[in-house]
Design a protein around this motif. Structure first.
Motif, PDB file in Angstrom:
ATOM      1  N   LEU A  98      32.536  30.764  27.663  1.00 44.60           N
ATOM      2  CA  LEU A  98      33.190  32.003  27.282  1.00 44.60           C
ATOM      3  C   LEU A  98      33.221  32.914  28.494  1.00 44.60           C
ATOM      4  CD1 LEU A  98      34.214  34.186  25.208  1.00 44.60           C
ATOM      5  CD2 LEU A  98      31.794  34.846  25.029  1.00 44.60           C
ATOM      6  N   VAL A  99      34.426  33.365  28.861  1.00 44.01           N
ATOM      7  CA  VAL A  99      34.569  34.374  29.906  1.00 44.01           C
ATOM      8  C   VAL A  99      34.856  35.688  29.192  1.00 44.01           C
ATOM      9  CG1 VAL A  99      35.860  35.139  31.935  1.00 44.01           C
ATOM     10  CG2 VAL A  99      35.447  32.693  31.563  1.00 44.01           C
ATOM     11  N   THR A 100      33.949  36.653  29.342  1.00 45.08           N
ATOM     12  CA  THR A 100      34.099  37.973  28.737  1.00 45.08           C
ATOM     13  C   THR A 100      34.548  38.928  29.832  1.00 45.08           C
ATOM     14  OG1 THR A 100      32.285  37.453  27.222  1.00 45.08           O
ATOM     15  CG2 THR A 100      32.926  39.765  27.413  1.00 45.08           C
ATOM     16  N   LYS A 101      35.743  39.507  29.664  1.00 47.72           N
ATOM     17  CA  LYS A 101      36.280  40.442  30.653  1.00 47.72           C
ATOM     18  C   LYS A 101      36.230  41.856  30.098  1.00 47.72           C
ATOM     19  CE  LYS A 101      39.477  37.223  32.844  1.00 47.72           C
ATOM     20  NZ  LYS A 101      40.865  37.029  33.305  1.00 47.72           N
ATOM     21  N   VAL A 102      35.828  42.795  30.929  1.00 46.27           N
ATOM     22  CA  VAL A 102      35.834  44.209  30.569  1.00 46.27           C
ATOM     23  C   VAL A 102      37.086  44.838  31.169  1.00 46.27           C
ATOM     24  CG1 VAL A 102      34.615  46.409  30.747  1.00 46.27           C
ATOM     25  CG2 VAL A 102      33.312  44.274  30.527  1.00 46.27           C
ATOM     26  N   LEU A 103      37.882  45.471  30.300  1.00 43.67           N
ATOM     27  CA  LEU A 103      39.142  46.077  30.732  1.00 43.67           C
ATOM     28  C   LEU A 103      39.069  47.592  30.591  1.00 43.67           C
ATOM     29  CD1 LEU A 103      41.510  43.678  28.751  1.00 43.67           C
ATOM     30  CD2 LEU A 103      40.784  43.440  31.116  1.00 43.67           C
TER      31      LEU A 103
END
Length: 193
Positions: A98-103
């Protein structure tokens, strides 16, 4: 030392569970926390991308944006549906990433990678524990993490060698003793079972 953007995934904050698992589909539930250590509030959303062992990515899932004040944190959660999942088990340790990106305002400012397996666990007083519907008995050992002549700062290959030897004896569970194990040791355990 971990250097991050002022808006980032909190350390050890991402948790992945698989509450619904069948051979046909699975639900991957993700919970995480984002910290805003900047000097102004920000409109923040989180995007999750699940990849299988071959690197194939599923469609990204993006949470609604939250305004997080300076010096505060916010919790985010979302679900990802996986068709025909490759289930994790002691005999087949299939893993996903899982790649969790903060936008912040649709710009990626941080990301976090979590490795996980899709599997169901059931506990029954009469039959014991089952993984993916198959009864599983723990055959474990208790280990200190130190290695003769190497101490605690053991190379990855030493950890792999020890676990491979234990696996040939039928070991499928490890209880660590005294000190918390290194993240590298836990990662090898999940991959080698």
């Amino acid at each position: 030392i971990i250097a991050t953007d002022p808006v980032h995934v909190d350390q050890w904050a991402t948790h992945v569970t698989t509450p619904e698992v069948t051979d046909a589909s699975a639900t991957v539930h993700v919970e995480t926390a984002v910290v805003n250590s900047g000097s102004a509030s920000a409109s923040i959303s989180v995007q999750g991308i699940v990849r299988d062992a071959g690197g194939k990515a599923l469609a990204p899932v993006t949470t609604p944006a939250q305004t997080i004040a300076a010096g505060a944190s916010g919790k985010f959660s979302f679900d990802v549906k996986v068709s025909s999942p490759k289930l994790w088990s002691p005999s087949s340790p299939n893993l996903y990433q899982l790649v969790t990106k903060v936008l912040v305002d649709d710009t990626t400012v941080d990301d976090d990678v979590t490795t996980f397996g899709i599997r169901s666990l059931e506990f029954d007083p009469a039959t014991g524990m089952s993984i993916n519907g198959k009864s599983t008995k723990f055959k474990g050992v208790c280990l200190h993490q130190d290695y003769h002549g190497l101490g605690l700062a053991a190379p990855q290959r030493a950890m792999q060698r020890r676990l491979a030897q234990l696996k040939t004896y039928g070991v499928n569970a490890v209880r660590t003793a005294h000190e918390p194990p290194s993240p590298e040791f836990l990662d090898i355990c999940v991959r080698m079972v």
